[in-house]
Design an enzyme around this catalytic site. Sequence first.
Site, PDB file in Angstrom:
ATOM      1  N   ASP A 197       3.131  -5.415  11.935  1.00 30.87           N
ATOM      2  CA  ASP A 197       2.890  -4.528  11.392  1.00 30.87           C
ATOM      3  C   ASP A 197       3.310  -3.322  11.590  1.00 30.87           C
ATOM      4  OD1 ASP A 197       0.329  -2.790   9.689  1.00 30.87           O
ATOM      5  OD2 ASP A 197      -0.887  -3.294  10.791  1.00 30.87           O
TER       6      ASP A 197
ATOM      7  N   ASN B 272       0.645  -1.159   0.297  1.00 33.03           N
ATOM      8  CA  ASN B 272       0.111   0.144   0.316  1.00 33.03           C
ATOM      9  C   ASN B 272       0.973   1.606  -0.033  1.00 33.03           C
ATOM     10  OD1 ASN B 272       0.816  -0.231   2.849  1.00 33.03           O
ATOM     11  ND2 ASN B 272      -0.716   0.378   3.052  1.00 33.03           N
TER      12      ASN B 272
HETATM   13 ZN   LIG Z   1      -0.935  -3.237   7.583  1.00 33.83          ZN
HETATM   14 ZN   LIG Z   2      -3.922  -3.730   7.492  1.00 33.92          ZN
END
Ligand SMILES: [Zn+2]
Ligand SMILES: [Zn+2]
Length: 450
Positions: free
Chosen positions: A323, A112
């Site tokens: 993350d 992303n």
């Molecule tokens: Zn992520």
């Molecule tokens: Zn995510």
Amino acid sequence: MSAANGKLICRPGESADLIVRGARLFDPRTETDAVLDLVVRGGEIAELAEPGGAEAPDGAESIDAEGLLALPAFVDPHVHFRVPGQEHKEDLETGSRAAAAGGYCAVIAMANTAPAIDSAAVLGSVRERAEREASIPVGFVASVTKEMKGRELTEMADLADAGAIALSDDGLPVGNARVLRRALQYQRLAGLTIALHEENPDLSGDGVMHEGAVSATLGLAGIPAVSESTAIARDCALAEYEGARIHVQHLSARASVEEVARAKQAGVAVSCEATPHHLVLTDEAVRSLDSRFKMNPPLRSSDDRQALIEGLRDGSIDCIATDHAPHAIEEKEVPFEQAAMGVTGLETAFAVLHTDLVQPGVIDLGLLVERMTAGGAPFGIEPPRIERGAAANLALVDARLEWVVGEDGYESRAYNSCFAGRRLRGRVLMTVAAGRVAYRQRSFAMGVAA
Ligand SMILES: [Zn+2]
Ligand SMILES: [Zn+2]
């Protein structure tokens, strides 16, 4: 080495020649737990010997590691390195350095970015940059849909050939079930695992934190746990129907752990991850209205946190993912509702889990190391091992050393750690990744030639 291991890229470097003397070598996978000397020759683990019993390679660096732990280095299946397009938040150099400082020997970077990694051309350019900038091996995920818009599938087979390690629209769910179903059908051709950020946008709405007693008190819009668990149930059912393989990202709720456990029992090819922040914090932290506690999925209730710990113990949760989501200061230093979602995590993951879960006896060190090294398995990457003949992937840790997060700054370009200011016990002093010394903590002096 598996084909997937070959897709990990970093800049060229000199293979290490080392002798690590007197550390407790600890690897649950090879059932190693002993004080031994460890010899690395040409980047490979050449010998494990009784203390004083090994001969150092010519010109090798000798490391006095008495009292330290030598662990297989960690693998993070989920980081955001912001390349291309958002290098003011992080880039491959700072991101991989943060990972090395956290004891990681490999990480998987999400798609992303700006633009999204949705074509062989963009993928090729980030891989080239990793060859120049990354201090540890990085694998790149390509997106499931073009521009991550959730409508048109990317050219998955081309992306697989161009070196994508997996497919994911992380940051966003694949909301349209028909689109995901087709992606799962194509997956059989491309052979790449699809990693899923599970969320139902209709249920999440404008939520900024977990929906529960704390959000009610604060008067903030909530994101209910069912937003995640219902999406997981749908996608496990689709994966089962299509005989496809999926990896569920950042589980945060009890109902989610139950959905994955049920699917696994039914024979669905599903794996999943949980983050350190969801394993040690709850929505109580949000009472401070400090935007460093804002992320997606949000910190949930203590019952949800308990379920994640149980899932880690019983194997429902396969691995730990940070993350790691770096943001610029101006995106975080705004009122809670407006702040960007996401926290950094690479530099603190081991120390946080060691301090809050291992030291109080909630889980044992073996389980922590097993889950922190298993992050590549869902994508075909073999976990690092401490054994003769293996590539040297090592984290040298002082389990007694106390430090305060952020006190010496960060290797990451970003400051949005939800653990800033916390005193932790256990610190990575040195990391060897793919046979090269990738990190040395400032206080940890360079050894002398043997
Ligand atoms: Zn992520
Ligand atoms: Zn995510």
